[in-house]
Design a protein around this motif. Structure first.
Motif, short mmCIF file in Angstrom:
data_model
loop_
_atom_site.label_atom_id
_atom_site.label_comp_id
_atom_site.label_asym_id
_atom_site.label_seq_id
_atom_site.Cartn_x
_atom_site.Cartn_y
_atom_site.Cartn_z
N SER A 1 38.16 38.64 44.41
CA SER A 1 39.24 38.85 43.43
C SER A 1 40.10 37.60 43.27
O SER A 1 40.60 37.33 42.18
CB SER A 1 40.10 40.05 43.83
N GLU A 2 40.25 36.82 44.34
CA GLU A 2 41.00 35.56 44.23
C GLU A 2 40.23 34.55 43.37
O GLU A 2 40.83 33.83 42.57
CB GLU A 2 41.27 34.98 45.61
N ALA B 1 46.53 38.50 36.80
CA ALA B 1 47.56 39.18 37.59
C ALA B 1 47.00 40.43 38.27
O ALA B 1 47.32 40.71 39.43
CB ALA B 1 48.74 39.56 36.69
N ALA B 2 46.14 41.16 37.57
CA ALA B 2 45.53 42.35 38.17
C ALA B 2 44.64 41.97 39.35
O ALA B 2 44.65 42.65 40.39
CB ALA B 2 44.72 43.11 37.12
N GLU B 3 43.88 40.90 39.21
CA GLU B 3 43.03 40.45 40.32
C GLU B 3 43.85 39.95 41.50
O GLU B 3 43.50 40.16 42.65
CB GLU B 3 42.06 39.36 39.84
N GLU B 4 44.98 39.28 41.21
CA GLU B 4 45.85 38.83 42.29
C GLU B 4 46.45 40.02 43.04
O GLU B 4 46.57 39.99 44.27
CB GLU B 4 46.94 37.91 41.73
N ALA B 5 46.82 41.06 42.30
CA ALA B 5 47.34 42.27 42.95
C ALA B 5 46.26 42.93 43.80
O ALA B 5 46.53 43.39 44.91
CB ALA B 5 47.86 43.25 41.89
N ARG B 6 45.04 42.94 43.28
CA ARG B 6 43.93 43.51 44.04
C ARG B 6 43.71 42.72 45.33
O ARG B 6 43.50 43.29 46.40
CB ARG B 6 42.66 43.49 43.19
N ALA C 1 45.92 40.93 46.97
CA ALA C 1 47.04 41.20 47.89
C ALA C 1 46.85 42.53 48.59
O ALA C 1 47.11 42.65 49.80
CB ALA C 1 48.36 41.16 47.12
N GLY C 2 46.40 43.53 47.86
CA GLY C 2 46.15 44.84 48.46
C GLY C 2 45.04 44.78 49.49
O GLY C 2 45.13 45.38 50.56
#
Length: 74
Positions: free
Chosen positions: A4-5, A46-51, A53-54
């Motif tokens: 995801s990063e 942004a969605a991939e960065e949130a993924r 982080a999770g």
């Protein structure tokens, strides 16, 4: 590095490219389309960065749980 990063980096690069294309577009409609593409790529990044982080948070919680348990009692 998480998948995801890597995706987030790729999406940010695409957003920058679309933004540059918008800056150089001579027609208003073309400029709008490139701007929309840039926003969309930014949102996906942004969605991939949130993924990511999770995923990191879950991994850290799991590692903390594993270190709290005595050996052989999982």
């Amino acid at each position: 590095m998480l998948k995801s990063e890597l995706k987030a980096e790729e999406y940010r690069a695409r957003a920058r490219a679309a933004s540059l294309a918008a800056d150089g577009a001579p027609l208003a409609r073309t400029k709008e389309q490139h701007q929309l593409a840039a926003r969309t790529w930014s949102d996906l990044a942004a969605a991939e960065e949130a993924r990511a982080a999770g995923s990191r948070a879950r991994r850290e919680r799991q590692e903390a749980t594993n270190t709290e348990q005595p050996q052989g009692t999982k």
